[in-house]
Motif scaffolding. Structure first.
Motif, PDB file in Angstrom:
ATOM      1  N   LYS A  25       0.815  -1.198   0.000  1.00 27.45           N
ATOM      2  CA  LYS A  25       0.000   0.000   0.000  1.00 27.45           C
ATOM      3  C   LYS A  25       0.854   1.256   0.000  1.00 27.45           C
ATOM      4  N   ALA A  26       2.006   1.167   0.678  1.00 26.85           N
ATOM      5  CA  ALA A  26       2.853   2.353   0.776  1.00 26.85           C
ATOM      6  C   ALA A  26       3.434   2.746  -0.567  1.00 26.85           C
ATOM      7  N   VAL A  27       3.711   1.751  -1.426  1.00 31.15           N
ATOM      8  CA  VAL A  27       4.348   2.056  -2.700  1.00 31.15           C
ATOM      9  C   VAL A  27       3.338   2.091  -3.843  1.00 31.15           C
ATOM     10  N   GLN A  28       2.067   1.887  -3.516  1.00 32.03           N
ATOM     11  CA  GLN A  28       1.065   1.881  -4.576  1.00 32.03           C
ATOM     12  C   GLN A  28       0.908   3.273  -5.176  1.00 32.03           C
ATOM     13  N   GLY A  29       1.049   3.376  -6.476  1.00 30.35           N
ATOM     14  CA  GLY A  29       0.948   4.661  -7.144  1.00 30.35           C
ATOM     15  C   GLY A  29      -0.490   5.040  -7.434  1.00 30.35           C
ATOM     16  N   ARG A  30      -0.691   6.316  -7.705  1.00 35.66           N
ATOM     17  CA  ARG A  30      -2.017   6.826  -8.056  1.00 35.66           C
ATOM     18  C   ARG A  30      -1.920   7.544  -9.391  1.00 35.66           C
ATOM     19  N   SER A  31      -2.899   7.308 -10.226  1.00 34.34           N
ATOM     20  CA  SER A  31      -2.917   7.974 -11.525  1.00 34.34           C
ATOM     21  C   SER A  31      -3.294   9.446 -11.345  1.00 34.34           C
ATOM     22  N   LEU A  32      -2.993  10.236 -12.386  1.00 30.53           N
ATOM     23  CA  LEU A  32      -3.333  11.657 -12.323  1.00 30.53           C
ATOM     24  C   LEU A  32      -4.839  11.866 -12.239  1.00 30.53           C
ATOM     25  N   GLY A  33      -5.586  11.000 -12.931  1.00 30.19           N
ATOM     26  CA  GLY A  33      -7.037  11.108 -12.852  1.00 30.19           C
ATOM     27  C   GLY A  33      -7.557  10.846 -11.454  1.00 30.19           C
ATOM     28  N   ARG A  34      -6.962   9.849 -10.765  1.00 28.29           N
ATOM     29  CA  ARG A  34      -7.407   9.543  -9.401  1.00 28.29           C
ATOM     30  C   ARG A  34      -7.047  10.673  -8.447  1.00 28.29           C
ATOM     31  N   ILE A  35      -5.862  11.231  -8.601  1.00 25.39           N
ATOM     32  CA  ILE A  35      -5.450  12.352  -7.754  1.00 25.39           C
ATOM     33  C   ILE A  35      -6.394  13.538  -7.956  1.00 25.39           C
ATOM     34  N   ALA A  36      -6.723  13.823  -9.231  1.00 26.48           N
ATOM     35  CA  ALA A  36      -7.627  14.937  -9.521  1.00 26.48           C
ATOM     36  C   ALA A  36      -9.005  14.691  -8.927  1.00 26.48           C
ATOM     37  N   TRP A  37      -9.499  13.449  -9.027  1.00 32.58           N
ATOM     38  CA  TRP A  37     -10.818  13.141  -8.488  1.00 32.58           C
ATOM     39  C   TRP A  37     -10.833  13.284  -6.961  1.00 32.58           C
ATOM     40  N   GLU A  38      -9.750  12.844  -6.300  1.00 32.49           N
ATOM     41  CA  GLU A  38      -9.698  12.978  -4.844  1.00 32.49           C
ATOM     42  C   GLU A  38      -9.665  14.454  -4.429  1.00 32.49           C
ATOM     43  N   ARG A  39      -8.977  15.289  -5.189  1.00 26.04           N
ATOM     44  CA  ARG A  39      -8.994  16.725  -4.895  1.00 26.04           C
ATOM     45  C   ARG A  39     -10.376  17.318  -5.127  1.00 26.04           C
TER      46      ARG A  39
END
Length: 335
Positions: free
Chosen positions: A28-42
């Protein structure tokens, strides 16, 4: 020599469950996030933007289902209701412009057409012009902006001068003059269809330089980036770089600017309908309703307030959602 009082004890070996938990935590610590997921979380953390987005979705659903909504409501937008009009003064009977269980938002003066039904159908005109003219502007602005920024030289100079000329052109006056001389039948369309087509094409055509400048500036900054130089060094052609390297990185600013352009186009359509060069009666339009309400703002102020509030809520919702999308897609944002 005496023996130590306490013998050192061996540490207990971790159990299989503990090892699995540690491995899961590391994963979980090294799991990456896509730009779309980061934008959606914001975007999810921005309550105002989400509220605006929900209102926009509701408006789109209302516009698409307008005939079904008015059929269930039991009122036609073009039907006269003389029984709801005072025959002496021509104003709606009752309070607040004739609001009742039968007419939720009242009726129009003189003819008695139901305002709720006309507001619902007017949403179709405003959103249709807003979205399609934005699509025309985005397509033209993206293509010409990318070409100007990537090729530079005389291509950039020519496109930039065209953009400067269009930005200085009086758009509203040109649309008024063009729509006034257009024939009633053209390309298989007639009446309102011709005016809608002209508004969409002209508003979109005069809107592309705004997004074209943004795309050109972004392309100028990206064409010298390391990943573009790497693609060139590997033998990639110009069109490969354009479509595989540059355009995917231009999606975020294009989306942001599109969400900002739609409410501006909606206001332009309302202004044209207010001036009498928009859609033709009896087709309902919010700007046309405001224009008709000028003669009755003292005797029936609700007739002016309701379409004005509809325009205000629509534009505000798009602006709030656009601001949220801009913040969510901004890689340097703090949220």
């Amino acid at each position: 020599m005496t023996a130590p009082l306490h013998e050192p004890t061996a540490e207990a070996a971790p159990s299989a469950a503990e090892e699995a938990a540690v491995a899961g935590a590391d994963t979980k610590a090294v799991q990456g996030r896509s730009l779309g997921r980061i934008a959606w979380e914001r975007l999810k953390r921005d309550k105002l933007a989400l509220t605006g987005g929900v209102v926009v979705l509701v408006l789109i659903v209302i516009a698409v289902l307008a005939p079904a909504i008015t059929a269930l409501y039991g009122q036609d937008p073009n039907s006269f209701n003389e029984d709801a009009i005072d025959p002496l003064f021509g104003t709606p009977t009752g309070s607040l412009g004739g609001m009742s269980g039968e007419h939720w938002l009242g009726v129009e003066p003189v003819n008695g057409r139901d305002i709720f039904a006309r507001i619902v159908h007017g949403a179709r005109i405003s959103l249709l012009v807003g979205f399609l003219s934005a699509l025309v502007a985005v397509v033209l602005g993206t293509i010409l902006g990318v070409l100007a920024g990537f090729f530079g030289g005389w291509v950039d100079a020519l496109i930039s001068r065209i953009m400067d000329g269009l930005l200085a052109f009086p758009q509203l006056l040109f649309i008024i003059a063009l729509v006034s001389v257009m024939p009633d039948n053209m390309l298989g369309l007639s009446g309102t269809g011709v005016r809608l087509l002209m508004m969409i094409l002209v508003i979109g055509f005069f809107g592309w330089p705004y997004i074209g400048r943004v795309v050109r500036g972004q392309t100028l900054s990206m064409r010298e980036r390391e990943y573009v130089e790497a693609a060139r060094s590997l033998g990639a052609g110009r069109f490969y770089i354009l479509f595989k390297e540059l355009l995917p990185n231009l999606v975020a600013p294009i989306i942001v600017y599109t969400t900002m352009m739609i409410p501006t186009n909606i206001l332009t359509e309302a202004a044209l309908s207010f001036l009498g060069v928009g859609v033709k009666p009896p087709t309902s339009s919010w700007g046309q309703m405001l224009s008709s309400a000028i003669d009755y703002y003292q005797s029936d102020p609700m007739y002016m307030v309701i379409p004005g509030v509809a325009i205000f809520i629509t534009v505000l919702a798009f602006n709030l959602f656009g601001d949220g999308v801009r913040d969510a897609l901004d890689p340097k944002g703090s949220r």
